[in-house]
Design an enzyme around this catalytic site. Sequence first.
Site, mmCIF file in Angstrom:
data_model
loop_
_atom_site.group_PDB
_atom_site.id
_atom_site.type_symbol
_atom_site.label_atom_id
_atom_site.label_comp_id
_atom_site.label_asym_id
_atom_site.label_seq_id
_atom_site.Cartn_x
_atom_site.Cartn_y
_atom_site.Cartn_z
ATOM 1 N N PRO A 2 6.230 -3.569 -7.972
ATOM 2 C CA PRO A 2 6.476 -4.871 -8.589
ATOM 3 C C PRO A 2 5.377 -5.867 -8.247
ATOM 4 C CG PRO A 2 8.467 -4.014 -7.576
ATOM 5 C CD PRO A 2 7.352 -3.125 -7.147
ATOM 6 N N GLU A 3 4.868 -6.551 -9.278
ATOM 7 C CA GLU A 3 3.837 -7.560 -9.101
ATOM 8 C C GLU A 3 4.363 -8.875 -9.648
ATOM 9 O OE1 GLU A 3 0.061 -5.862 -10.443
ATOM 10 O OE2 GLU A 3 0.654 -3.891 -9.688
ATOM 11 N N LYS A 54 3.885 -12.719 -5.354
ATOM 12 C CA LYS A 54 4.640 -11.510 -5.026
ATOM 13 C C LYS A 54 5.848 -11.791 -4.137
ATOM 14 C CE LYS A 54 1.423 -7.691 -5.537
ATOM 15 N NZ LYS A 54 0.950 -6.447 -4.885
ATOM 16 N N ASN A 171 -1.832 -3.290 -8.134
ATOM 17 C CA ASN A 171 -2.665 -2.184 -8.576
ATOM 18 C C ASN A 171 -2.745 -2.047 -10.098
ATOM 19 O OD1 ASN A 171 -4.432 -0.283 -7.527
ATOM 20 N ND2 ASN A 171 -2.986 1.389 -7.806
#
Length: 306
Positions: A2-3, A54, A171
């Site tokens: 999760p971002e 985040k 990522n």
Amino acid sequence: MPECPELHLAGRYINEACGGLVFEGGVQRSAVGRGPEVPFSSEAYKVTAASRGKELRLTLEPLGPGPSQALVFRFGMSGSFRLCEAASPPRHAHLRFFTRESPPRALCFVDPRRFGSWRLGEAWQPDRGPCVLLEYPAFRDNVLSNLEDKAFDKPVCEALLNQKYFNGIGNYLRAEILYRAKIPPFEKARTVLEALKHREQNSSLTLSKKLKLKRDNPDLLELCHTVPMEVVAADKNLFDPSDSDNYAAFKNWLQCYLVPGMSTLRDRNNRTIWFQGEPGPMAPKGQKSHKKHAHLKADPEAPTPT
């Protein structure tokens, strides 16, 4: 993983699903949750959420006398929130907040891989910069005002994961951003950003030349904002918690990350970066980039479906 879009959408989900609900009692913690016991109990309280980069902050606000309680979550590799029947909680539900209904429901923090965590209090983590999604002007200024920092001596793909400057980027977002910016992942970060700063400050450029430069050389920092915004804008198709096909829709949205035909390398933090074309002058020595083909094995760093 999760971002910032997933954290933002989780906050939206909580506020929409719990906006008309009243909660009661204490907060139940699993024996293996990566966070402290929550010393809060109330006969009636409401739950609201807000995100920043985040992190996600949950606020428990009593409807009568008594102090509120805030918790700040990091989702790790697989964290999410889910509202479900209290009698049938999902596996790996590490915190549960119970509604005052009959039968009751529970808002659960679910984390199969157990890298997610929470801490008590309302303060955001102090070493994180402005959110790329919600604080774009401050984020941009924070980067361009600190280019002398040694963080920008690194390849741009590694600098993009530095939460002091790119709070919310992870990522999959870094791969999508660099792909759209047409920047090799192992170009030096300062080289890329100083060119952007020079272009921004060059008063001799006409408006048409600036627009042409922007079209031919997309603005990396702007993409750090607009690419996550695409995910947020498409949330009903990509991240609806009730949609079993949401991961397939997410993969269809991706242009680079996990896409067959792209190349991969491991950066110096042993994270896989997906890209197209040449890797850049700071690519790790002794590695060869690998082309990914149609029959992909599951990527251990791939985002986990909600």
